[in-house]
Design a protein around this motif. Sequence first.
Motif, mmCIF file in Angstrom:
data_model
loop_
_atom_site.group_PDB
_atom_site.id
_atom_site.type_symbol
_atom_site.label_atom_id
_atom_site.label_comp_id
_atom_site.label_asym_id
_atom_site.label_seq_id
_atom_site.Cartn_x
_atom_site.Cartn_y
_atom_site.Cartn_z
ATOM 1 N N ARG A 15 0.906 -1.297 -0.213
ATOM 2 C CA ARG A 15 -0.324 0.173 -0.370
ATOM 3 C C ARG A 15 0.651 1.422 0.341
ATOM 4 N N ILE A 16 1.757 0.977 0.587
ATOM 5 C CA ILE A 16 3.066 2.089 0.621
ATOM 6 C C ILE A 16 3.453 2.428 -0.219
ATOM 7 N N VAL A 17 3.905 1.614 -1.155
ATOM 8 C CA VAL A 17 4.972 1.699 -2.440
ATOM 9 C C VAL A 17 3.566 2.129 -3.629
ATOM 10 N N ILE A 18 2.440 1.487 -3.949
ATOM 11 C CA ILE A 18 1.999 1.621 -5.168
ATOM 12 C C ILE A 18 2.349 2.845 -5.919
ATOM 13 N N PRO A 19 2.056 3.862 -5.481
ATOM 14 C CA PRO A 19 2.037 5.350 -6.088
ATOM 15 C C PRO A 19 4.068 5.312 -6.447
ATOM 16 N N ALA A 20 4.669 4.702 -5.819
ATOM 17 C CA ALA A 20 6.150 4.866 -6.195
ATOM 18 C C ALA A 20 6.380 3.896 -7.894
ATOM 19 N N LEU A 21 5.671 2.554 -7.455
ATOM 20 C CA LEU A 21 5.516 1.579 -8.859
ATOM 21 C C LEU A 21 4.679 2.211 -9.393
ATOM 22 N N GLY A 22 3.583 3.030 -9.426
ATOM 23 C CA GLY A 22 3.218 3.290 -10.796
ATOM 24 C C GLY A 22 3.947 4.588 -11.724
ATOM 25 N N ASN A 23 4.558 5.393 -10.709
ATOM 26 C CA ASN A 23 5.048 6.385 -11.366
ATOM 27 C C ASN A 23 6.462 5.884 -12.184
ATOM 28 N N TYR A 24 7.425 4.395 -11.634
ATOM 29 C CA TYR A 24 8.136 3.958 -12.137
ATOM 30 C C TYR A 24 7.520 3.133 -13.799
ATOM 31 N N PHE A 25 5.925 2.478 -13.283
ATOM 32 C CA PHE A 25 5.269 1.940 -15.065
ATOM 33 C C PHE A 25 5.206 3.170 -15.861
ATOM 34 N N PHE A 72 0.965 10.557 -24.685
ATOM 35 C CA PHE A 72 0.868 10.935 -24.220
ATOM 36 C C PHE A 72 -0.181 10.714 -23.952
ATOM 37 N N THR A 73 -1.276 10.174 -25.228
ATOM 38 C CA THR A 73 -3.569 9.787 -24.995
ATOM 39 C C THR A 73 -2.886 8.647 -24.008
ATOM 40 N N VAL A 74 -1.416 7.878 -23.815
ATOM 41 C CA VAL A 74 -1.284 6.841 -22.381
ATOM 42 C C VAL A 74 -0.786 7.147 -21.175
ATOM 43 N N SER A 75 -0.032 7.921 -21.272
ATOM 44 C CA SER A 75 0.728 8.534 -20.112
ATOM 45 C C SER A 75 -0.038 9.807 -19.298
ATOM 46 N N PHE A 76 -0.606 10.025 -20.000
ATOM 47 C CA PHE A 76 -1.595 11.081 -18.902
ATOM 48 C C PHE A 76 -2.621 10.224 -18.471
ATOM 49 N N PRO A 77 -3.478 9.632 -19.116
ATOM 50 C CA PRO A 77 -3.996 9.062 -17.842
ATOM 51 C C PRO A 77 -3.704 8.288 -16.743
ATOM 52 N N ALA A 78 -2.639 7.282 -17.378
ATOM 53 C CA ALA A 78 -2.258 6.597 -16.832
ATOM 54 C C ALA A 78 -1.021 7.412 -15.378
ATOM 55 N N ALA A 79 -0.891 8.348 -15.299
ATOM 56 C CA ALA A 79 -0.506 9.391 -14.139
ATOM 57 C C ALA A 79 -1.116 9.878 -13.586
ATOM 58 N N ARG A 80 -2.982 10.043 -14.159
ATOM 59 C CA ARG A 80 -3.960 11.029 -13.329
ATOM 60 C C ARG A 80 -4.270 10.018 -11.816
ATOM 61 N N LEU A 81 -4.154 8.427 -13.142
ATOM 62 C CA LEU A 81 -4.520 7.367 -12.420
ATOM 63 C C LEU A 81 -4.148 7.236 -11.122
ATOM 64 N N VAL A 82 -2.005 7.188 -11.042
ATOM 65 C CA VAL A 82 -1.400 6.993 -10.501
ATOM 66 C C VAL A 82 -1.587 8.113 -9.126
ATOM 67 N N GLY A 83 -2.252 9.364 -9.688
ATOM 68 C CA GLY A 83 -2.057 10.414 -8.209
ATOM 69 C C GLY A 83 -3.430 10.347 -7.758
ATOM 70 N N TYR A 84 -4.692 9.641 -8.693
ATOM 71 C CA TYR A 84 -6.003 8.724 -7.709
ATOM 72 C C TYR A 84 -5.634 8.660 -6.470
ATOM 73 N N LEU A 85 -4.863 6.916 -6.783
ATOM 74 C CA LEU A 85 -4.302 6.004 -6.384
ATOM 75 C C LEU A 85 -3.930 6.601 -4.954
ATOM 76 N N ARG A 107 -3.826 9.485 -3.279
ATOM 77 C CA ARG A 107 -4.971 10.426 -2.490
ATOM 78 C C ARG A 107 -5.700 9.920 -2.213
ATOM 79 N N ARG A 108 -6.174 7.850 -2.588
ATOM 80 C CA ARG A 108 -6.623 7.413 -1.975
ATOM 81 C C ARG A 108 -6.143 6.390 -0.840
ATOM 82 N N MET A 109 -5.275 6.338 -1.342
ATOM 83 C CA MET A 109 -3.815 6.141 -0.068
ATOM 84 C C MET A 109 -3.738 6.122 1.152
ATOM 85 N N ARG A 110 -4.007 7.785 0.419
ATOM 86 C CA ARG A 110 -3.599 8.648 1.888
ATOM 87 C C ARG A 110 -4.926 9.225 2.589
ATOM 88 N N ALA A 111 -6.122 9.344 2.163
ATOM 89 C CA ALA A 111 -7.171 9.423 2.759
ATOM 90 C C ALA A 111 -7.304 7.835 3.588
#
Length: 224
Positions: free
Chosen positions: A144-154, A198-211, A213-217
Amino acid sequence: MELLNPEIAAANIGPLFAGLVMTIELTFVVILLSLVFALLVALGGMSRFRPLRWLVKAYIEAIRGTPLLLQLIYIYYVLPEIGIRLNSFVAGVIALTLNYSAYLSEVYRGGIQAISKGQHDAAAALGMTSGLAMRRIILPQAVRIVIPALGNYFIALFKDTALCSVISIQEVVFTAQIIAARNFQYFTLYTIVGIMYFTVSFPAARLVGYLERRMRAGYRRKLR
């Protein structure tokens, strides 16, 4: 002179899209393999068996100390000289997996070490072995802690697949190179490729940001 040629774009969108599909396929295969292998590397690096720790450290330092491009070239072009011949896709998967697993193992290790010692002590008090405690208590919290970092690496991995064009994997950049060599429409073709990334990366980046925020909440709710 018209820079963006609609006719060229329309004529080549099919092959470029096929290249994008190959890029996404390569990314997902490497993600699945790296998630597993990186965890094994992280656990090996924290092992009490000293030779295993040394081996893991040597592997991580070797990967960190050499560029991914060289690793791709070495696996595809150099290994055949000692009798190891791989097709381009397999070579790309191996190189990317080895590269990203080294970095992701450090992410895993940081997440595992972020779990307080009290969690280990509580598991021991319940009679759990260290292995059972790792599987049932430590790893679920660490992931749960590392999910945001993993998302950015992917997301970075998706873009780094472009380097596989050097070993002739027919991903989107390689496809654009082949077409551009015939019609010299570099602006049109590489603009389309940029839009595709960009069409693939931008939504993926937004998804990582959403995850994230959810983890922090969720973590804040548990602290209340």
